[in-house]
Write a protein that holds these residues in place. Structure first.
Motif, PDB file in Angstrom:
ATOM      1  N   VAL A 461       7.281  -5.443   2.069  1.00 17.09           N
ATOM      2  CA  VAL A 461       8.182  -4.535   1.352  1.00 17.09           C
ATOM      3  C   VAL A 461       8.426  -5.017  -0.073  1.00 17.09           C
ATOM      4  O   VAL A 461       8.444  -4.224  -1.017  1.00 17.09           O
ATOM      5  N   LEU A 462       8.620  -6.338  -0.244  1.00 12.32           N
ATOM      6  CA  LEU A 462       8.950  -6.891  -1.561  1.00 12.32           C
ATOM      7  C   LEU A 462       7.773  -7.551  -2.264  1.00 12.32           C
ATOM      8  O   LEU A 462       7.833  -7.815  -3.468  1.00 12.32           O
ATOM      9  N   GLY A 463       6.726  -7.871  -1.519  1.00 14.96           N
ATOM     10  CA  GLY A 463       5.547  -8.466  -2.154  1.00 14.96           C
ATOM     11  C   GLY A 463       5.661  -9.953  -2.404  1.00 14.96           C
ATOM     12  O   GLY A 463       4.828 -10.534  -3.100  1.00 14.96           O
ATOM     13  N   ASN A 625       5.001  -0.937   2.524  1.00 13.89           N
ATOM     14  CA  ASN A 625       5.979  -1.012   1.440  1.00 13.89           C
ATOM     15  C   ASN A 625       7.159  -0.041   1.575  1.00 13.89           C
ATOM     16  O   ASN A 625       8.187  -0.222   0.921  1.00 13.89           O
ATOM     17  N   ILE A 626       7.033   1.011   2.416  1.00 11.58           N
ATOM     18  CA  ILE A 626       8.163   1.937   2.558  1.00 11.58           C
ATOM     19  C   ILE A 626       8.918   1.725   3.869  1.00 11.58           C
ATOM     20  O   ILE A 626       9.789   2.511   4.222  1.00 11.58           O
ATOM     21  N   ILE A 652       8.399  -8.539  -8.245  1.00 11.65           N
ATOM     22  CA  ILE A 652       8.683  -7.608  -7.156  1.00 11.65           C
ATOM     23  C   ILE A 652       8.664  -6.170  -7.668  1.00 11.65           C
ATOM     24  O   ILE A 652       8.118  -5.262  -7.020  1.00 11.65           O
ATOM     25  N   ALA A 653       9.250  -5.966  -8.839  1.00 11.97           N
ATOM     26  CA  ALA A 653       9.291  -4.614  -9.411  1.00 11.97           C
ATOM     27  C   ALA A 653       7.877  -4.076  -9.631  1.00 11.97           C
ATOM     28  O   ALA A 653       7.581  -2.913  -9.300  1.00 11.97           O
ATOM     29  N   LYS A 654       7.006  -4.885 -10.189  1.00  5.48           N
ATOM     30  CA  LYS A 654       5.617  -4.446 -10.408  1.00  5.48           C
ATOM     31  C   LYS A 654       4.925  -4.151  -9.083  1.00  5.48           C
ATOM     32  O   LYS A 654       4.206  -3.152  -8.957  1.00  5.48           O
ATOM     33  N   GLU A 661       2.789   4.001  -5.893  1.00  7.90           N
ATOM     34  CA  GLU A 661       1.834   4.955  -6.469  1.00  7.90           C
ATOM     35  C   GLU A 661       1.057   5.677  -5.373  1.00  7.90           C
ATOM     36  O   GLU A 661       0.814   6.883  -5.443  1.00  7.90           O
ATOM     37  N   THR A 662       0.660   4.893  -4.368  1.00  8.41           N
ATOM     38  CA  THR A 662      -0.221   5.452  -3.330  1.00  8.41           C
ATOM     39  C   THR A 662       0.465   5.648  -1.993  1.00  8.41           C
ATOM     40  O   THR A 662      -0.029   6.385  -1.146  1.00  8.41           O
ATOM     41  N   ARG A 663       1.596   5.013  -1.794  1.00  6.96           N
ATOM     42  CA  ARG A 663       2.268   5.113  -0.493  1.00  6.96           C
ATOM     43  C   ARG A 663       3.762   5.276  -0.728  1.00  6.96           C
ATOM     44  O   ARG A 663       4.473   4.343  -1.081  1.00  6.96           O
ATOM     45  N   HIS A 664       4.256   6.519  -0.587  1.00  7.45           N
ATOM     46  CA  HIS A 664       5.674   6.802  -0.769  1.00  7.45           C
ATOM     47  C   HIS A 664       6.109   7.840   0.256  1.00  7.45           C
ATOM     48  O   HIS A 664       5.294   8.389   0.997  1.00  7.45           O
TER      49      HIS A 664
END
Length: 710
Positions: A461-463, A625-626, A652-654, A661-664
Motif C-alpha cells: 500500500v505504501l511502497g 495499492n488500493i 511514498i507519495a511517488k 495511474e493503473t490501479r484505482h
C-alpha cells in the motif's frame, strides 16, 4: 576489580551518556552509526596501555549538540568497584560516600578532563563575578581560545558524575547564565586528584580486537601482530644454547647462499659493467650477500600461519585461502590467546574489548564464541549489531545505543526490573525477536495473521517496508504483552511500542439475558467478556507510560480487515482456493453481505478452515495499492514511527501516484499521471508533500501524515 560505570560528556556523538556495567561479559548493541566504536575508543583512552599517553583531542571530538565547542570540556569517567588494597588501585579509590571522613576504599573513579587552561578558566570566572557581564564579553573570551589552549588531565578519586547536567553546569560552567566556578578553589572531592607518578593503563591488561579488520595485513604487522606478540613472549624462554645454535645455522646458510657460483657470477657481472661505464677510479665494489635474519626475534617474524579447512583433512594453505569468516575466527582466537599470555598476576585488572565479532563469522560460530567468552577475573566488552549475539546475551549486562539528533541515546533494558522479569525477557528474546532492541519503534501482535499480513499491507500500500520505517513487528504468541512491553519505559528503552490486539466485540447482537443463548452466542459472549477484561487490564498497564499505547480491532483482525472495505481481497483468495463455482458464488455472497453477523462469521470460518496463519498468507497474495489498511493498524504504525522523514514521505507519495495511474477504485477519474508530474516538479519536497495532501485528502498517506503529526 571491574568497571561498574562509564560516563561521557561532550565526546564525539555522546553528549551526556552514562552506562552501567557488570562483572564478566557486557554487551553494547546498536545500529550502524550509533557510537559503538566511539564508546570503545573512550574506554581505551582510559585503560589501554597501547594507546598514546598524551591524549590529543580535536575540534571534531566535541559533540555537535553543544554548538560552539570553545570553553566546553570533554570528560570521560570510569567508576570501579571491588578495588584491592594495592597502591595502584588505591590511587583511584577513597570514593566519598557520605560525611567528610566517610570513604569506601573498594570503590574508585578515574577521569579524563580535556579543558581550557587555568588562565582562560580564571577569565571566565572573573567575568561571571561581574554584575555587568554581557554575552559579548563572554564571546570575546571564548573567541580567543584555541585547541592549543586546552590541557588533558587525568585524575583519580573524583566524586561527581559530569554526565548529569546540573553537575556540569555547576562545576564546568553555565554558558547561558555566564556562571563559572573559581578554578583556584581546589575541589578534589569533585574533580579528583591529578595522577602523578602512576600510569593507570600500565596497571591493566587490556586486549582490543577491532572490527572490519584486514586479518592478513594485521598478521604482517610488526606492532599489531598477535601471533608475533605470542612468539615474542616465548622467545624469552628459548635457551641461550638453542638460540646460538639456530643463529649459527642461519649464518652458515647465508654464507652458502652467497657462495653459490650463480650468485657470484651476477655479482661479478654487475661490478664489470659499472667499471666499464665509469672507470676503475669511480666504480664502487659490489657484492651480493644473503641476509636471512639471524636474530631470534626477526627469525620468529618469518613464521607464518598455515591453515586447513575442517572439511578437507590433510590440506593446508596460506591464510588468505580461507574464507573471511575463517580468517576472522583465527584472528579472534589469537587475540584471546594473546590476552591469556599477556595477562599477569601483578595486573590489578584485566579487560577484553571485542568490536563486532560477527563480521564475516557464521551465525553458529557467533553464538558459540560469545558463550565461551566468560573469562574468570576478566571483564569483557562486546559491541555488536548482530541479533544472534544479542539473543544469547543477558539483558542485565546489556546497554543499547540509539542514533539521536547529534547525540547517542543510551538505554539499559533491565533497569529497575526484578530478577524474575529479567529471566522471562531473556528466555523470550531469541534471534528473531531481539531485533526489537535495534528498532526505532515496535509493534507487538499476538497472532500469526497480523505478523504475516501487516508487513505486506505496508509494503504494497505504501511502497516501503516496516524495516525501512525502522519498525520491528513482533509476534508475542502466548507470552503476554506485559512481559515484553515492560522493556519500553522512561527508565529503560525509550522507543514507542504499539500493542495490537482484538477487542472481541460480538459480531452478532446478543440479548441482555444469557438464558437461551445458542452455542455460537455463548462463544461470542464469552469472547466479548474476555475482550473487555483484557482491554481494561491493558489500558491500565499502559496508562502513564508515554512509550506504550494499545490499539484494538473492534472485533478481530480478520473481521476488521474485511470491514475496512477489503472484500475484494478475501473473494480473490476464495476464487484461488476453491474449485467449485457454486462454492465460490456462495462464499462471495456471504462475504459481501452488509450484515457483519453474516460476513464476519464467514471470514472467521475461512480463517479457521485454512488456519489463521496460512489464510493470512493466501490473502497477502491479493493485496495491492488500493487495499485499505484498517484505521487502528494505521494508528499503531503512526505511533510506532512518530516521525517520518521527508525523503520517506516523498518516496511514498511517488509510489502511490505511480500505482494509482493503473490501479484505482472504480469510478475514480483523478488524473494521477498529471498529479505525479506536478509532484516531481517541485524543488522542495516539503512543498510537494503539502501539494499531495491537498490534492488527495482522503488518501492513506495523507491520513498517516495527519496521525503522525496530530
Amino acid at each position: 576489580m571491574y568497571i561498574s560505570k562509564l560516563s561521557i560528556r561532550n565526546f564525539r556523538n555522546f553528549s551526556n551518556a552514562s552506562l552501567d556495567f557488570n562483572k564478566g561479559v557486557n554487551t553494547i548493541i546498536g545500529e550502524n552509526g550509533s557510537g559503538k566504536t566511539n564508546l570503545f575508543h573512550a574506554i581505551r583512552i582510559m585503560i589501554d596501555e597501547s594507546m598514546p599517553r598524551i591524549t590529543k583531542l580535536f575540534e571534531t571530538d566535541f559533540n555537535r549538540s553543544i554548538g560552539e565547542w570553545k570553553g566546553h570540556w570533554i570528560i570521560i569517567q570510569l567508576e570501579f568497584q571491588e578495588l584491592d588494597s594495592s597502591e595502584e588501585a588505591q590511587s583511584i579509590a577513597m570514593h566519598k560516600i557520605g560525611a567528610a571522613d566517610d570513604f569506601d576504599s573498594t570503590k574508585g573513579t578515574y577521569s579524563l578532563y580535556f579543558r581550557p587552561r587555568i588562565d582562560f578558566r580564571r577569565s571566565l570566572f572573573e567575568l561571571s563575578e561581574d554584575e555587568d557581564k554581557t554575552d559579548d564579553e563572554l564571546e570575546k573570551i571564548l573567541t580567543g581560545i584555541s585547541l592549543n589552549d586546552y590541557e588533558t588531565v587525568f585524575a583519580g578519586r573524583g566524586n561527581i558524575d559530569f554526565s548529569i547536567d546540573d553537575n556540569y553546569l555547576k562545576y564546568v560552567g553555565d554558558f547561558e547564565s555566564i556562571t563559572f566556578p573559581d578554578p583556584d578553589e581546589e575541589k578534589t572531592d569533585v574533580y579528583g586528584v591529578k595522577m602523578y607518578g602512576i600510569s593507570i593503563p600500565n596497571e591493566f591488561a587490556c586486549t582490543f580486537a577491532k572490527a572490519l579488520r584486514d586479518v592478513e595485513s594485521d598478521l604482517r604487522s610488526y606492532r599489531d601482530n598477535p601471533l608475533l606478540n605470542l612468539l615474542r613472549d616465548n622467545e624469552k624462554n628459548i635457551s641461550v644454547a638453542k638460540k646460538a645454535e639456530i643463529e649459527g645455522q642461519v649464518e652458515v646458510l647465508n654464507n652458502n647462499i652467497s657462495g653459490l657460483d650463480e650468485v657470484k657470477g651476477v655479482s661479478t657481472g654487475i661490478t664489470q659493467t659499472i667499471k666499464e661505464a665509469v672507470g676503475e677510479t669511480y666504480a664502487p665494489n659490489v657484492n651480493i650477500k644473503s641476509e636471512l635474519p639471524s636474530d631470534m626475534e626477526k627469525l620468529l617474524q618469518s613464521l607464518k600461519l598455515w591453515v586447513g579447512d575442517p572439511d578437507e583433512e590433510g590440506h593446508e594453505g596460506r591464510l588468505w585461502e580461507l574464507s573471511l569468516g575463517g580468517a576472522n575466527l583465527i584472528y579472534l582466537s589469537l587475540k584471546l590467546l594473546e590476552f591469556e599470555k599477556v595477562k599477569k598476576e601483578n595486573k590489578i585488572a584485566n579487560f577484553i574489548l571485542i568490536e563486532e565479532p560477527e563480521a564475516h563469522i557464521h551465525t553458529h560460530i557467533q553464538k558459540t564464541l560469545f558463550q565461551k567468552l566468560d573469562k574468570q577475573k576478566t571483564q569483557v566488552f562486546i559491541s555488536t549489531h548482530s541479533t544472534h549475539i544479542s539473543s544469547v546475551s543477558a539483558i542485565s549486562s546489556m546497554n543499547i545505543l540509539g542514533r539521536g539528533k547529534q547525540k547517542a541515546e543510551i538505554y539499559n533494558p533491565s533497569k529497575n526490573l526484578d530478577g524474575g522479569d529479567i529471566v522471562k525477557l531473556e528466555r523470550y528474546l531469541d534471534t528473531n525477536r531481539t531485533n526489537l532492541l535495534f528498532a526505532k519503534g515496535v509493534i507487538l501482535v499476538e497472532g500469526d495473521a497480523e505478523h504475516i499480513l501487516i508487513p505486506e499491507l505496508v509494503k504494497k500500500v505504501l511502497g516501503v517496508s516496516l524495516d525501512e520505517l525502522g519498525i520491528s513487528i513482533i509476534n508475542i504468541g502466548s507470552t503476554g504483552f506485559e512481559n515484553v512491553a515492560q522493556l519500553f519505559h522512561e527508565e529503560r528503552v525509550q522507543r514507542n511500542c504499539s500493542i495490537l490486539t482484538d477487542n472481541d466485540l460480538s459480531i452478532v447482537e446478543l440479548p441482555d439475558s444469557l438464558i437461551g443463548d445458542s452455542d455460537y452466542e455463548k462463544s461470542c459472549r464469552q469472547s466479548e467478556i474476555s475482550g473487555k477484561a483484557r482491554k481494561q487490564k491493558l489500558d491500565a498497564y499502559c496508562k502513564g507510560n508515554k512509550y506504550l499505547r494499545p490499539f484494538y480491532a473492534k472485533h478481530t483482525f480478520e473481521v476488521d480487515f474485511l470491514l475496512a472495505n477489503n472484500s475484494f481481497e478475501i473473494i480473490a483468495t476464495v476464487n484461488k482456493a476453491y474449485k467449485q463455482v457454486a462454492d465460490k458464488k456462495r462464499i462471495k455472497k456471504l462475504i459481501e453481505d452488509k450484515d457483519v453477523a453474516i460476513s464476519g462469521k464467514e471470514v472467521l470460518r475461512l480463517a479457521e478452515k485454512f488456519g489463521k496463519g496460512w489464510f493470512a498468507i493466501m490473502v497477502s497474495e491479493n493485496i495491492d495499492n488500493i487495499t485499505i489498511i484498517p484505521k487502528y493498524i494505521l494508528k499503531a504504525i503512526s505511533f510506532a514511527c512518530p516521525s517520518f522523514n521527508t525523503n520517506t514521505l516523498f518516496s511514498i507519495a511517488k509510489y502511490r501516484l505511480k500505482k494509482l495511474e493503473t490501479r484505482h477504485f472504480d469510478g475514480d477519474d483523478t488524473d494521477y499521471k498529471k498529479l505525479l508530474s506536478e509532484l516531481i516538479s517541485f524543488d522542495n519536497q516539503i512543498e510537494a508533500i503539502e501539494f499531495y495532501k491537498k490534492q488527495l485528502p482522503e488518501d492513506v498517506l495523507t491520513k498517516l501524515i495527519h496521525l503522525a503529526y496530530a
